[in-house]
Design a protein around this motif. Structure first.
Motif, PDB file in Angstrom:
ATOM      1  N   SER A 361       0.844  -1.206   0.000  1.00  0.00           N
ATOM      2  CA  SER A 361       0.000   0.000   0.000  1.00  0.00           C
ATOM      3  C   SER A 361       0.875   1.250   0.000  1.00  0.00           C
ATOM      4  O   SER A 361       1.932   1.271   0.645  1.00  0.00           O
ATOM      5  CB  SER A 361      -0.910   0.012   1.229  1.00  0.00           C
ATOM      6  N   PRO A 362       0.470   2.285  -0.702  1.00  0.00           N
ATOM      7  CA  PRO A 362       1.269   3.522  -0.733  1.00  0.00           C
ATOM      8  C   PRO A 362       1.223   4.240   0.612  1.00  0.00           C
ATOM      9  O   PRO A 362       0.250   4.111   1.355  1.00  0.00           O
ATOM     10  CB  PRO A 362       0.576   4.342  -1.822  1.00  0.00           C
ATOM     11  N   ASP A 363       2.292   4.987   0.907  1.00  0.00           N
ATOM     12  CA  ASP A 363       2.245   5.840   2.096  1.00  0.00           C
ATOM     13  C   ASP A 363       1.486   7.115   1.757  1.00  0.00           C
ATOM     14  O   ASP A 363       0.981   7.275   0.633  1.00  0.00           O
ATOM     15  CB  ASP A 363       3.651   6.144   2.612  1.00  0.00           C
ATOM     16  N   LYS A 364       1.397   8.017   2.690  1.00  0.00           N
ATOM     17  CA  LYS A 364       0.592   9.236   2.516  1.00  0.00           C
ATOM     18  C   LYS A 364       1.047  10.039   1.297  1.00  0.00           C
ATOM     19  O   LYS A 364       0.232  10.478   0.474  1.00  0.00           O
ATOM     20  CB  LYS A 364       0.717  10.097   3.776  1.00  0.00           C
ATOM     21  N   LYS A 365       2.358  10.229   1.180  1.00  0.00           N
ATOM     22  CA  LYS A 365       2.888  11.023   0.071  1.00  0.00           C
ATOM     23  C   LYS A 365       2.594  10.356  -1.266  1.00  0.00           C
ATOM     24  O   LYS A 365       2.189  11.018  -2.233  1.00  0.00           O
ATOM     25  CB  LYS A 365       4.397  11.206   0.260  1.00  0.00           C
ATOM     26  N   GLU A 366       2.795   9.039  -1.329  1.00  0.00           N
ATOM     27  CA  GLU A 366       2.548   8.309  -2.571  1.00  0.00           C
ATOM     28  C   GLU A 366       1.066   8.320  -2.928  1.00  0.00           C
ATOM     29  O   GLU A 366       0.703   8.473  -4.110  1.00  0.00           O
ATOM     30  CB  GLU A 366       3.043   6.867  -2.424  1.00  0.00           C
ATOM     31  N   PHE A 367       0.208   8.167  -1.936  1.00  0.00           N
ATOM     32  CA  PHE A 367      -1.234   8.194  -2.179  1.00  0.00           C
ATOM     33  C   PHE A 367      -1.666   9.543  -2.745  1.00  0.00           C
ATOM     34  O   PHE A 367      -2.420   9.612  -3.722  1.00  0.00           O
ATOM     35  CB  PHE A 367      -1.994   7.904  -0.883  1.00  0.00           C
ATOM     36  N   ASN A 368      -1.162  10.617  -2.146  1.00  0.00           N
ATOM     37  CA  ASN A 368      -1.498  11.955  -2.649  1.00  0.00           C
ATOM     38  C   ASN A 368      -1.013  12.138  -4.088  1.00  0.00           C
ATOM     39  O   ASN A 368      -1.689  12.761  -4.916  1.00  0.00           O
ATOM     40  CB  ASN A 368      -0.884  13.023  -1.750  1.00  0.00           C
ATOM     41  N   LEU A 388      -6.899  16.992  -2.155  1.00  0.00           N
ATOM     42  CA  LEU A 388      -6.223  16.111  -1.198  1.00  0.00           C
ATOM     43  C   LEU A 388      -6.995  15.990   0.105  1.00  0.00           C
ATOM     44  O   LEU A 388      -7.039  14.907   0.713  1.00  0.00           O
ATOM     45  CB  LEU A 388      -4.803  16.617  -0.943  1.00  0.00           C
ATOM     46  N   ALA A 389      -7.608  17.096   0.529  1.00  0.00           N
ATOM     47  CA  ALA A 389      -8.402  17.045   1.758  1.00  0.00           C
ATOM     48  C   ALA A 389      -9.585  16.091   1.596  1.00  0.00           C
ATOM     49  O   ALA A 389      -9.872  15.269   2.475  1.00  0.00           O
ATOM     50  CB  ALA A 389      -8.889  18.443   2.117  1.00  0.00           C
ATOM     51  N   LYS A 390     -10.253  16.176   0.438  1.00  0.00           N
ATOM     52  CA  LYS A 390     -11.386  15.295   0.184  1.00  0.00           C
ATOM     53  C   LYS A 390     -10.926  13.854  -0.013  1.00  0.00           C
ATOM     54  O   LYS A 390     -11.599  12.907   0.418  1.00  0.00           O
ATOM     55  CB  LYS A 390     -12.159  15.771  -1.048  1.00  0.00           C
ATOM     56  N   ALA A 391      -9.757  13.687  -0.664  1.00  0.00           N
ATOM     57  CA  ALA A 391      -9.231  12.342  -0.884  1.00  0.00           C
ATOM     58  C   ALA A 391      -8.888  11.664   0.435  1.00  0.00           C
ATOM     59  O   ALA A 391      -9.142  10.466   0.613  1.00  0.00           O
ATOM     60  CB  ALA A 391      -7.996  12.398  -1.783  1.00  0.00           C
ATOM     61  N   ASN A 392      -8.331  12.425   1.356  1.00  0.00           N
ATOM     62  CA  ASN A 392      -7.962  11.855   2.653  1.00  0.00           C
ATOM     63  C   ASN A 392      -9.197  11.477   3.462  1.00  0.00           C
ATOM     64  O   ASN A 392      -9.190  10.490   4.205  1.00  0.00           O
ATOM     65  CB  ASN A 392      -7.093  12.844   3.424  1.00  0.00           C
ATOM     66  N   GLY A 399     -11.603   1.839   2.646  1.00  0.00           N
ATOM     67  CA  GLY A 399     -10.578   0.792   2.586  1.00  0.00           C
ATOM     68  C   GLY A 399      -9.154   1.254   2.718  1.00  0.00           C
ATOM     69  O   GLY A 399      -8.233   0.471   2.483  1.00  0.00           O
ATOM     70  N   GLY A 400      -8.916   2.509   3.054  1.00  0.00           N
ATOM     71  CA  GLY A 400      -7.552   2.962   3.264  1.00  0.00           C
ATOM     72  C   GLY A 400      -6.879   3.462   2.000  1.00  0.00           C
ATOM     73  O   GLY A 400      -7.493   3.578   0.940  1.00  0.00           O
ATOM     74  N   MET A 401      -5.588   3.752   2.115  1.00  0.00           N
ATOM     75  CA  MET A 401      -4.823   4.319   1.000  1.00  0.00           C
ATOM     76  C   MET A 401      -4.382   3.223   0.037  1.00  0.00           C
ATOM     77  O   MET A 401      -3.640   2.310   0.400  1.00  0.00           O
ATOM     78  CB  MET A 401      -3.596   5.070   1.542  1.00  0.00           C
ATOM     79  N   SER A 402      -4.875   3.307  -1.185  1.00  0.00           N
ATOM     80  CA  SER A 402      -4.505   2.365  -2.240  1.00  0.00           C
ATOM     81  C   SER A 402      -4.817   2.998  -3.585  1.00  0.00           C
ATOM     82  O   SER A 402      -5.553   3.988  -3.668  1.00  0.00           O
ATOM     83  CB  SER A 402      -5.271   1.038  -2.095  1.00  0.00           C
ATOM     84  N   GLY A 403      -4.264   2.426  -4.629  1.00  0.00           N
ATOM     85  CA  GLY A 403      -4.572   2.909  -5.964  1.00  0.00           C
ATOM     86  C   GLY A 403      -6.043   2.756  -6.295  1.00  0.00           C
ATOM     87  O   GLY A 403      -6.636   3.581  -6.991  1.00  0.00           O
ATOM     88  N   ARG A 404      -6.644   1.685  -5.774  1.00  0.00           N
ATOM     89  CA  ARG A 404      -8.069   1.450  -6.037  1.00  0.00           C
ATOM     90  C   ARG A 404      -8.936   2.528  -5.405  1.00  0.00           C
ATOM     91  O   ARG A 404      -9.839   3.073  -6.045  1.00  0.00           O
ATOM     92  CB  ARG A 404      -8.477   0.078  -5.507  1.00  0.00           C
ATOM     93  N   SER A 405      -8.671   2.863  -4.128  1.00  0.00           N
ATOM     94  CA  SER A 405      -9.485   3.886  -3.473  1.00  0.00           C
ATOM     95  C   SER A 405      -9.269   5.247  -4.118  1.00  0.00           C
ATOM     96  O   SER A 405     -10.201   6.058  -4.210  1.00  0.00           O
ATOM     97  CB  SER A 405      -9.191   3.938  -1.965  1.00  0.00           C
ATOM     98  N   ALA A 406      -8.041   5.507  -4.602  1.00  0.00           N
ATOM     99  CA  ALA A 406      -7.776   6.771  -5.300  1.00  0.00           C
ATOM    100  C   ALA A 406      -8.572   6.842  -6.598  1.00  0.00           C
ATOM    101  O   ALA A 406      -9.170   7.878  -6.933  1.00  0.00           O
ATOM    102  CB  ALA A 406      -6.280   6.902  -5.586  1.00  0.00           C
TER     103      ALA A 406
END
Length: 417
Positions: A361-368, A388-392, A399-406
């Motif tokens: 799973s990506p970290d915060k920086k990678e997810f953003n 980014l505020a809405k994404a977080n 389901g947390g930080m992932s490419g799918r949730s992004a």
């Protein structure tokens, strides 16, 4: 009743053979003219044809017919030997068929020769291949000689291959009625995802690409296991690989674990083709009571039958070891005396994948970074901080930080426009 196609040597058992025979026998006194034209229109609707329907159907018959010549030239191109003499004999007949004009009502003939489709995609082949077949039809109609006709068909086989494997990139398994064999069925609508669409995971993509290119180029390559956290792009990476290398003869066959008993039959169907096949197992894992993994172990390594050189197995899983383990496997109190053997048997399945690629799973920086890249790609016009505020907030409940949730978040924003 005799028909010119009865003289064919290699190109027998043609697709649409009955329709071709009926069309060749049409005249103003025919009782089945309406039925024959109706059959032409059915084919036109299924394949999304446009232009001269008669020539289109002949081109389709050539594109689908798997025989000694067409299979020898698929992906490779021109072949040597006496087979060319027989091929040229058949192509002379096809060239005559292309110029055949039945003695029927001029208005009906004109409508067949200048058919305008409904603009819909083909139900049976992807649009790119359908368009190439329509172009093949026009090229063959304009062929100036039998040799020219042969060269055009051969070039098509080199570019696309022949039959279902040539005209499609992805397939699924359909169990036959006898439960002892499997049918390989085309999947005509495949997701158009490419490696550049997967943000990040550069090391993982490089490993997967290197292994696949070795495979395509005839060099040694390993069966590959993509494992790690959910929603990180494992399945998308495999889909992207097939889209990237389809034009180099790569094909993919999706199979589910309840179909593993057909693996030997599937390999038998693939072994003599000039394509490279990936047998794809998505979200692969086994519970303790499931024994299908034994079929897979035998195919990966260990069985008497050798896996064909044109076949690799790619699997994705959230579990590195594929089979659920429990502490009971490792204790000395279990009823089984040799508990270590139980553990080793389960671990041996994963060990038979020579290439293992971890997707975390990506970290915060990678997810953003993924969110902002996807927003730019899809034209989301919004301040970065707001996105980014809405994404977080989104990832906390999805389901947390992932490419799918992004990706799901960007889809949500697109729906709000």
């Amino acid at each position: 009743m005799y028909s010119i196609i009865d003289d064919l040597i290699l190109y027998r058992n043609l697709k649409f053979e009955d329709t071709i025979r009926e069309f060749c026998s049409l005249n103003k006194d025919s009782e089945d003219t309406s039925k024959t034209i109706s059959n032409l229109l059915e084919v036109a609707g299924e394949y999304g044809l446009d232009g001269n329907l008669w020539e289109n159907i002949l081109a389709l018959a050539l594109a689908y017919n798997e025989n000694v010549y067409s299979k020898a030239t698929e992906i490779i191109g021109e072949t040597k030997g006496s087979i060319n003499t027989f091929a040229l004999h058949d192509f002379k007949i096809f060239r005559d068929l292309f110029h055949f004009v039945p003695d029927i009502d001029d208005e009906l003939l004109d409508a067949i020769s200048h058919y305008v489709g409904n603009g819909r995609d083909s139900k049976l082949v992807n649009t790119r291949v359908r368009d190439r077949i329509l172009r093949l039809s026009k090229q063959l109609s304009s062929a100036e000689s039998d040799v020219d006709f042969k060269n055009i068909v051969t070039e098509f086989y080199k570019e696309y291959g022949v039959g279902k494997f040539g005209l499609n990139k992805a397939f699924r398994i359909e169990e036959s009625n006898d439960l002892n064999s499997a049918n390989i069925i085309p999947i005509t609508r495949v997701e158009h995802v490419y490696l550049e669409d997967i943000i990040g995971y550069d090391i993982q993509k490089k490993k997967l690409t290197h292994n696949t290119e070795s495979f395509i180029n005839g060099k040694p390559a390993n069966n590959c296991l993509l494992y790690g956290d959910a929603g990180t792009g494992k399945s998308s990476s495999v889909k992207a690989i097939v889209n990237e290398y389809y034009d180099k003869g790569l094909r993919i066959i999706e199979i589910y674990k309840h179909q593993f008993r057909y693996l030997s039959d599937i390999l038998e169907q693939l072994k003599d083709r000039n394509y490279k096949f990936i047998i794809y197992m998505d979200d692969l894992s086994f519970e303790e009571s499931e024994l299908e993994y034994k079929y897979l172990k035998a195919i990966l390594e260990g069985g008497f039958g050798k896996r064909p050189e044109n076949v690799l197995i790619y699997a994705t899983s959230n579990r590195r070891h594929l089979i659920r383990e429990s502490f009971r496997d490792k204790t000395e109190t279990d009823e089984e005396l040799h508990s270590r053997d139980t553990v080793e048997e389960k671990l041996s399945l994963s060990a038979r994948f020579g290439e293992k690629i971890y997707y975390g799973s990506p970290d915060k920086k990678e997810f953003n970074g993924i969110v902002l890249s996807l927003a730019k790609k899809h034209g989301i016009d919004m301040d970065e901080k707001e996105i980014l505020a809405k994404a977080n907030m989104w990832e906390l409940s999805h389901g947390g930080m992932s490419g799918r949730s992004a990706t799901q978040f960007i889809t949500y924003l697109q729906g709000q426009k």
